[in-house]
Design an enzyme around this catalytic site. Sequence first.
Site, PDB file in Angstrom:
ATOM      1  N   ASP A  20      25.658 -11.462  40.142  1.00  0.00           N
ATOM      2  CA  ASP A  20      26.123 -11.146  38.786  1.00  0.00           C
ATOM      3  C   ASP A  20      25.386 -12.026  37.778  1.00  0.00           C
ATOM      4  OD1 ASP A  20      27.494 -10.528  36.516  1.00  0.00           O
ATOM      5  OD2 ASP A  20      29.376 -11.498  37.119  1.00  0.00           O
ATOM      6  N   ASP A  24      30.394 -10.996  34.380  1.00  0.00           N
ATOM      7  CA  ASP A  24      31.572 -10.142  34.185  1.00  0.00           C
ATOM      8  C   ASP A  24      32.251  -9.778  35.506  1.00  0.00           C
ATOM      9  OD1 ASP A  24      29.757  -8.415  35.269  1.00  0.00           O
ATOM     10  OD2 ASP A  24      29.944  -6.867  33.719  1.00  0.00           O
ATOM     11  N   ASP A  28      24.600  -7.143  38.874  1.00  0.00           N
ATOM     12  CA  ASP A  28      23.776  -6.368  37.925  1.00  0.00           C
ATOM     13  C   ASP A  28      22.288  -6.625  38.145  1.00  0.00           C
ATOM     14  OD1 ASP A  28      23.391  -8.906  36.760  1.00  0.00           O
ATOM     15  OD2 ASP A  28      25.207  -8.641  35.536  1.00  0.00           O
ATOM     16  N   ASP A 206      19.342  10.370  48.873  1.00  0.00           N
ATOM     17  CA  ASP A 206      20.740  10.431  49.297  1.00  0.00           C
ATOM     18  C   ASP A 206      21.084  11.813  49.867  1.00  0.00           C
ATOM     19  OD1 ASP A 206      23.434   9.134  49.143  1.00  0.00           O
ATOM     20  OD2 ASP A 206      23.871  10.822  47.825  1.00  0.00           O
ATOM     21  N   GLU A 258      17.922  10.056  53.884  1.00  0.00           N
ATOM     22  CA  GLU A 258      19.189   9.758  54.545  1.00  0.00           C
ATOM     23  C   GLU A 258      19.668  11.037  55.197  1.00  0.00           C
ATOM     24  OE1 GLU A 258      23.737   8.306  53.646  1.00  0.00           O
ATOM     25  OE2 GLU A 258      22.773   9.881  52.501  1.00  0.00           O
TER      26      GLU A 258
HETATM   27  C1  BGC Z   1      25.846   7.482  50.211  1.00  0.00           C
HETATM   28  C2  BGC Z   1      27.290   7.219  50.023  1.00  0.00           C
HETATM   29  C3  BGC Z   1      27.806   8.227  49.032  1.00  0.00           C
HETATM   30  C4  BGC Z   1      27.465   9.659  49.452  1.00  0.00           C
HETATM   31  C5  BGC Z   1      27.630  10.618  48.326  1.00  0.00           C
HETATM   32  C6  BGC Z   1      25.911   8.826  50.891  1.00  0.00           C
HETATM   33  O1  BGC Z   1      25.303   9.137  51.907  1.00  0.00           O
HETATM   34  O2  BGC Z   1      25.185   6.538  51.005  1.00  0.00           O
HETATM   35  O3  BGC Z   1      27.555   5.928  49.608  1.00  0.00           O
HETATM   36  O4  BGC Z   1      29.192   8.132  48.943  1.00  0.00           O
HETATM   37  O5  BGC Z   1      26.136   9.746  49.865  1.00  0.00           O
HETATM   38  O6  BGC Z   1      26.623  10.470  47.390  1.00  0.00           O
END
Ligand code: BGC
Length: 567
Positions: A20, A24, A28, A206, A258
Amino acid sequence: MTQWWRDAVIYQIYPRSFADGDGDGMGDLVGSTARMGYLADLGVDALWLSPCFASPQVDHGYDISDYRDVDPLFGSLADMDDLITTAHDYGIRVTLDFVPNHTSDQHPWFQAAVAAGRGSPERDRYLFRDGRGVDGDEPPNNWLSVFGGPSWTRVDEPDGSPGQWYYHLFAAQQPDLNWRNPEVVAEFADILRFWLDRGADGFRIDVSDALIKDDTFPDTDSGDPVIPKDESSPVHDIYREFRQVLDSYEGDRMAVIETGAEDDIVALFLRPDEMHIAFNFRFVHAGFDGSDLREAIDSSLAANAAVGAPTTWVTDNHDTPRSVTRLGQDSVLAGAYIPGTMTASGNGATDEDLGTRRARALALVLLALPGATYIYNGQELGLPNVDDLPDSALQDPIWERSGHTLRGRDGCRVPMPWTRGINLGFTGSRAEPWLPIPGEWAELSVAAQQGRDDSMLALYREALALRKASAALGRGELRWVSAQDVADDLLAFDLEGADETVRVLLNLSEDPIDLPDGGMLLSSEPVIDGQLPGIAAAWVARPGPEGIQARLSTLGQLIADIVDRRR
Ligand code: BGC
């Protein structure tokens, strides 16, 4: 072309939990930038920053309302520019999180879609469908959300009448985009360019394999969605387009996907005209089981080799209970990739000492295997999962959406301890960290570990330094030297680099084993009388083929000299 991503060590910063800078209580970008020296000392090659874009933070930034801006919670665009420049000055590359499957429901596109009504081009950017049943008051099909509950939510039409339903794989505030719509593809290609122009070296994509749904939306027995990923799925055309964008930039930009798919499906996404690398979640799931680890290693290497792609190795991330805790449980239950099951609770009692010892040993496998390696912030400190957060502190949407039956992923997202001081140095004295940090983590803090040779941090630092200097670690050719049938007790493989070979031994049993000849580079526990103790790993340097060649020719020269002298 360096193809740096083939064997890079990439450190995941979960921005709200790393450091941080403005006091706060929330991590960040300024705080992260200030710790760049720490990351350089650790020896990482690149960063992956979990999302810090404008977002209502329903899913901690995985619900984005403006893809081209930084959320004020984390700073500003200028702070991001500064982070990228500082990292580059240290020789560290920066990869950003790219979240294409869904936007936030506060994104202007979604707001426009709700306002524009049935059949409009605005609605066609998302997955709106009429409901079933009388008056369409039942969801269009029975698919369930990964976060629990139905994956359809109904909107009111502009005239106020109950209207269509929209699909969301995750929370209702995360409506899925319609990736069959070329406007969506064009917009996201442009978002990639926006960040590439600002110096991003790549992206973590993602939920990358879920962009295309079966648009007949059939009911399924399990309620699981039908998401085509095979060769004929249009999802691959999307990645081909993204690849062209990445390739149009100088500097070897990359993308890691991913996906929890099977290895042969993952490999489809890694063909030369698609993405570069993929997280290997099978390795996460293998826990500390020798046979499972070996299978995960072999299967992933073989599937990826078929398309010329390297493999990545990972044990921890922001969705999975931390490995120190997982590995300390009887069941050695690995956290699953699917967020709904991402909680360590209920896996039985945890022996953290055992978990730590196993995690140390596994780290030497993780950091030796050929390919890219991911380290999740705090993994290098051996942080455990925090499974006793008070209910009132829980913030993961899984907690609410599961009707308080699943505690979600907050336990692996507790902020980093930096010092023994107030708030363990994560934030200033005037604010509470966004999740409470256990007091006993003072002894796991960076400051506490820095002075100790036997700390997890020291192990990671040394391993990364050796890896950097080696042609074998992280990049050599893998050859098993242990038989398949001893995998439960011992994993042993050689990594053959150009002029050296490193033997990696993982002793999974409780009993010590003899070490082979060679120079001991590193071990996760002290070697006693030439033996590697139980539940430990070691790196032993052995002369490689070229090394042997060099020695043979020296020997040859010696003999020739002797013969010469005798003449
Ligand atoms: C991310 C998660 C997220 C999900 C929805 C995933 O695979 O790693 O943290 O909640 O995608 O975006």
